[in-house]
Design an enzyme around this catalytic site. Structure first.
Site, PDB file in Angstrom:
ATOM      1  N   CYS A   2       0.809  -1.214   0.000  1.00 51.24           N
ATOM      2  CA  CYS A   2       0.000   0.000   0.000  1.00 51.24           C
ATOM      3  C   CYS A   2       0.839   1.259   0.000  1.00 51.24           C
ATOM      4  CB  CYS A   2      -0.962   0.020   1.159  1.00 51.24           C
ATOM      5  SG  CYS A   2      -0.554  -1.048   2.501  1.00 51.24           S
ATOM      6  N   ARG A  27       2.563  -0.138  -7.509  1.00 50.63           N
ATOM      7  CA  ARG A  27       2.947  -1.072  -6.456  1.00 50.63           C
ATOM      8  C   ARG A  27       1.889  -2.137  -6.182  1.00 50.63           C
ATOM      9  NH1 ARG A  27       6.255   0.762  -2.089  1.00 50.63           N
ATOM     10  NH2 ARG A  27       7.785   2.120  -2.993  1.00 50.63           N
ATOM     11  N   TRP A  75      -3.409  -2.672   0.271  1.00 55.95           N
ATOM     12  CA  TRP A  75      -3.259  -4.033  -0.226  1.00 55.95           C
ATOM     13  C   TRP A  75      -3.518  -4.909   0.987  1.00 55.95           C
ATOM     14  CZ3 TRP A  75      -0.100  -8.364   0.432  1.00 55.95           C
ATOM     15  CH2 TRP A  75      -0.246  -9.329  -0.571  1.00 55.95           C
ATOM     16  N   ASN A  99       0.568   1.510   6.647  1.00 54.19           N
ATOM     17  CA  ASN A  99       1.198   0.464   5.840  1.00 54.19           C
ATOM     18  C   ASN A  99       1.857  -0.501   6.804  1.00 54.19           C
ATOM     19  OD1 ASN A  99       0.537   1.794   3.548  1.00 54.19           O
ATOM     20  ND2 ASN A  99       2.619   2.399   2.992  1.00 54.19           N
ATOM     21  N   GLY A 100       1.644  -1.793   6.607  1.00 51.95           N
ATOM     22  CA  GLY A 100       2.312  -2.772   7.460  1.00 51.95           C
ATOM     23  C   GLY A 100       1.319  -3.680   8.169  1.00 51.95           C
ATOM     24  N   GLU A 483      22.020 -19.566 -13.321  1.00 51.27           N
ATOM     25  CA  GLU A 483      21.688 -18.164 -13.564  1.00 51.27           C
ATOM     26  C   GLU A 483      22.925 -17.416 -14.079  1.00 51.27           C
ATOM     27  OE1 GLU A 483      19.176 -16.467 -13.994  1.00 51.27           O
ATOM     28  OE2 GLU A 483      19.766 -14.401 -13.625  1.00 51.27           O
ATOM     29  N   LYS A 487      23.101 -15.528 -17.672  1.00 48.82           N
ATOM     30  CA  LYS A 487      23.471 -14.103 -17.814  1.00 48.82           C
ATOM     31  C   LYS A 487      24.567 -13.945 -18.853  1.00 48.82           C
ATOM     32  CE  LYS A 487      20.929 -12.983 -16.058  1.00 48.82           C
ATOM     33  NZ  LYS A 487      19.614 -12.649 -15.934  1.00 48.82           N
ATOM     34  N   GLU A 490      23.161 -14.499 -22.321  1.00 46.74           N
ATOM     35  CA  GLU A 490      22.235 -13.447 -22.746  1.00 46.74           C
ATOM     36  C   GLU A 490      22.940 -12.205 -23.258  1.00 46.74           C
ATOM     37  OE1 GLU A 490      18.188 -13.513 -20.084  1.00 46.74           O
ATOM     38  OE2 GLU A 490      20.022 -13.069 -19.004  1.00 46.74           O
ATOM     39  N   HIS A 506      30.700 -37.148 -15.301  1.00 47.12           N
ATOM     40  CA  HIS A 506      29.710 -37.928 -16.063  1.00 47.12           C
ATOM     41  C   HIS A 506      29.539 -37.352 -17.462  1.00 47.12           C
ATOM     42  CE1 HIS A 506      28.667 -40.333 -12.584  1.00 47.12           C
ATOM     43  NE2 HIS A 506      28.749 -39.215 -11.891  1.00 47.12           N
ATOM     44  N   LYS A 605      12.232  -7.844 -23.021  1.00 46.52           N
ATOM     45  CA  LYS A 605      12.158  -7.761 -21.556  1.00 46.52           C
ATOM     46  C   LYS A 605      11.002  -8.578 -20.996  1.00 46.52           C
ATOM     47  CE  LYS A 605      13.253  -6.451 -17.522  1.00 46.52           C
ATOM     48  NZ  LYS A 605      14.390  -7.198 -16.988  1.00 46.52           N
TER      49      LYS A 605
HETATM   50  N1  HGA Z   1      -2.599  -4.356   7.602  1.00 47.43           N
HETATM   51  C1  HGA Z   1      -3.277  -3.275   6.931  1.00 47.43           C
HETATM   52  C2  HGA Z   1      -2.378  -2.584   5.932  1.00 47.43           C
HETATM   53  C3  HGA Z   1      -1.918  -3.527   4.861  1.00 47.43           C
HETATM   54  C4  HGA Z   1      -0.683  -3.145   4.103  1.00 47.43           C
HETATM   55  O1  HGA Z   1       0.249  -2.492   4.559  1.00 47.43           O
HETATM   56  N2  HGA Z   1      -0.568  -3.670   2.854  1.00 47.43           N
HETATM   57  O2  HGA Z   1       0.572  -3.485   2.089  1.00 47.43           O
HETATM   58  C5  HGA Z   1      -4.566  -3.745   6.286  1.00 47.43           C
HETATM   59  O3  HGA Z   1      -4.759  -4.962   6.039  1.00 47.43           O
HETATM   60  O4  HGA Z   1      -5.407  -2.907   6.019  1.00 47.43           O
END
Ligand code: HGA
Length: 610
Positions: A2, A27, A75, A99-100, A483, A487, A490, A506, A605
């Site tokens: 978020c 994001r 999110w 956020n978190g 990998e 690289k 490529e 072998h 890409k």
């Molecule tokens: N835990 C909060 C915020 C989620 C978050 O940081 N998402 O990246 C929620 O669920 O609303």
């Protein structure tokens, strides 16, 4: 993940907040909201599930006009993505965006309910709003109350708060989730990423872990984790210092290789608590689904496939979960037998890789338990169509040969391994805490590996006239060798093959002579002695050896043997670290050969066709 945007100004800030949210859209998010202290002196909000454009539409019909506000793209980690759970969350006349993840939200919720608070969402965030409201009753000052509030929060947060009681300021707190203050003239801003504010300012102040900030129109005050008033440095960006600029680097690929410490750091942000991975980082259903997982099937292409192969070693060793890995173009056309309770994991930088997407669509018919995407683009088809997601935070990758996307995928896959082990109780005691600590140190280790840049540049000269190369690794270093070989192919167009070192006799040993350099990665693990014997086999046939070895591995330069000492690292994290010198090696060989490093011939890409 978020996004947060906040503003305190003399002018109407709603459009600034919405523009900021749009700039963070890439994001990935599932809903958006804004709270404004309006010119009618009321705290009002609008929230919408879905796109920022839907919030914008709602604002066009019901304008919120004011000079103080906060906004958020969510999110979901706790509670479904819907209007009720979208941020900002209110408690009385204060509004919070977060956020978190707050790990102790259940205990706090019970305490706050007992105090009479009524919850209107399923989120962990709402406890912050009510707890702050409760603290404010005694402490009165918003920043002081926020300091007291965060002392009771366990987990990760970036927070922005406004209150109708103190409408001349916004306050913020950072722990495990980034926040930056944007400095204007007679107005100031806040965001989870400076990109959100580039339309209003070019001067930024980054909050550090544990910081609390009080941001007014004409002042910014910051306190550190110990409560001491501190100054944070102001950084000024000149025009053109955007992500799509090569900066001091000659090629995007080199710039992206050097970005790895910071993008790994960003991929970890908000996903670790003191000593555990925050399982909800994979989505609100993650803990419940992970508890049922008995097998993992990983499907991906190219570099992402190699990331999946590393993850197989981790998942079986650490989480005790059987894991299969397959390239998507094979998986999608094969008659597959699906074991019960198998988690289907896709990995893709763009999230639009045609074969991987088709494999995911087929998988839906095959009876997998659930699907999880590890992806760098939040608005991609892969993310939209998967049940769970972990977004890597590599930022835009322009070089066609993937570098920072790979290492952040590995970080995401290690977080997945630890989460599965944690939820299923299959991780040995203390292992998760140790690895969380090691993950925190990883950006520093990657910086140390990057400091070997000029050493690797010299080694690259050995390859300038060669047409074939062998890459060897054992255990989880075998996919790293794969990998490395990919690289080199490529971007330098040198034929390179990777083998598990034990397979040498072998077959491939027949190819070894003094025209075929052999590259090896040798961390200090229980396979080291076996690897050393394999290297003797190469030397005995006149093969030139280039060995990237742990500084404690006791390997030194000798005739035909070039040893590059690597910083010591926990064995589990060594695939991430040992990738770096191999990226640098292929880069410098390509530069010597004069190829088009960022856009190698015949490659694209994002492989959106089969
Ligand atoms: N835990 C909060 C915020 C989620 C978050 O940081 N998402 O990246 C929620 O669920 O609303």
């Amino acid at each position: 993940m978020c996004g947060i945007v906040g503003a305190v100004a003399e002018r109407n800030i709603t459009a600034i907040l919405v523009e900021g949210l749009k700039r963070l859209e890439y994001r990935g998010y599932d809903s958006a909201g804004v709270a404004v202290y309006t010119n009618d002196e009321k705290l009002e909000r609008l929230r919408r599930p879905g796109k920022v454009s839907e919030l914008e539409q709602a604002l066009a019909e019901e304008a919120l006009v004011g000079r103080l506000g906060i906004a958020h793209t969510r999110w979901a980690t706790h509670g479904a993505p819907c209007e009720r759970n979208a941020h900002p969350h209110f408690s009385g006349d204060l509004a919070v965006v977060h956020n978190g993840i707050i790990e102790n939200h259940e205990a706090l919720r019970e305490q706050l309910k007992a105090l009479g608070y009524v919850f209107t969402s399923d989120t962990d965030t709402e406890v912050i709003a009510h707890l702050l409201n409760h603290k404010l009753k005694d402490l009165r000052d918003l920043a002081v109350a926020l300091k007291a509030t965060v002392k009771e929060l366990h987990g990760a947060y970036g927070l922005a708060v406004i209150s109708a009681q103190q409408p001349d300021r916004l306050v913020a707190a950072r722990s495990g989730s980034p926040l930056v203050i944007g400095l204007g003239l007679g107005e100031n801003f806040l965001a989870s990423d400076q990109l959100a504010l580039r339309q209003v300012t070019d001067r930024f102040m980054y909050l550090e872990e544990g910081d609390i900030a009080e941001i007014r129109r004409d002042s910014v005050q910051i306190w550190d984790v110990a409560g001491q008033a501190v100054e944070r440095q102001t950084v000024q960006y000149s025009d053109g210092a955007e992500a799509a600029d090569k900066g001091e680097f000659r090629h995007y690929m080199l710039k992206e290789i050097h970005e790895q410490p910071s993008v790994v750091q960003r991929t970890l942000e908000g996903r670790l608590s003191q000593n555990q991975v925050l399982v909800q980082a994979f989505g609100p259903q993650a803990a419940e689904l992970f508890a049922k997982v008995r097998n993992v099937q990983i499907v991906a292409c190219g570099t992402s496939y190699h990331a999946g192969m590393v993850a197989r070693y981790w998942l079986e060793e650490l989480a005790g979960i059987p894991c299969q890995v397959e390239v998507a173009s094979e998986f999608r056309y094969r008659k597959v037998v699906v074991q019960p309770d198998t988690l289907f994991v896709t990995i893709s930088q763009s999230g639009e890789t045609a074969d991987t997407l088709a494999a995911l669509r087929n998988a839906k018919e095959l009876g997998f338990l659930a699907s999880l995407a590890i992806c760098n683009v939040g608005i991609s088809s892969l993310v939209r169509e998967s049940d769970l997601t972990l977004l890597t935070q590599a930022g835009r990758e322009i070089g066609v040969a993937s570098t920072k996307a790979f290492t952040t995928q590995l970080v995401g896959l290690l977080l997945l391994t630890l989460s599965l082990g944690q939820v299923r109780g299959s991780l040995a005691a203390g292992v998760e805490a140790t690895l969380v600590e090691e993950l925190r140190r990883l950006p520093t280790r990657l910086g140390e590996a990057l400091a070997m840049d000029s050493t690797v540049e010299k080694i690259a000269e050995l390859f300038a006239e060669k047409n074939h190369t062998l890459f060897l690794g054992r255990g989880a270093q075998f996919p790293v060798a794969m990998e490395g070989a990919l690289k080199l192919k490529e971007i330098s167009y040198i034929h390179a093959e990777a083998y598990p070192a034990g397979e040498l006799k072998h077959g491939p040993l027949a190819l070894v002579d003094n025209d075929m350099p052999v590259v090896t990665v040798a961390p200090n693990n229980e396979l080291l002695e076996k690897l050393k014997s394999n290297l003797q086999e190469v030397r005995a046939r006149g093969g030139e050896l280039i060995v990237f070895a742990d500084e404690k591995a006791g390997m030194t330069n000798g005739e035909g043997t070039h040893v590059v000492q690597m910083p010591h690292i926990h064995d589990i994290l060594s695939p991430i670290l040992y990738t770096v010198p191999l990226q640098l090696l292929s880069y410098y060989v390509a530069v010597l050969k004069g190829t088009d490093v960022d856009q190698p011939r015949n490659l694209a890409k994002s492989v959106t066709v089969e």
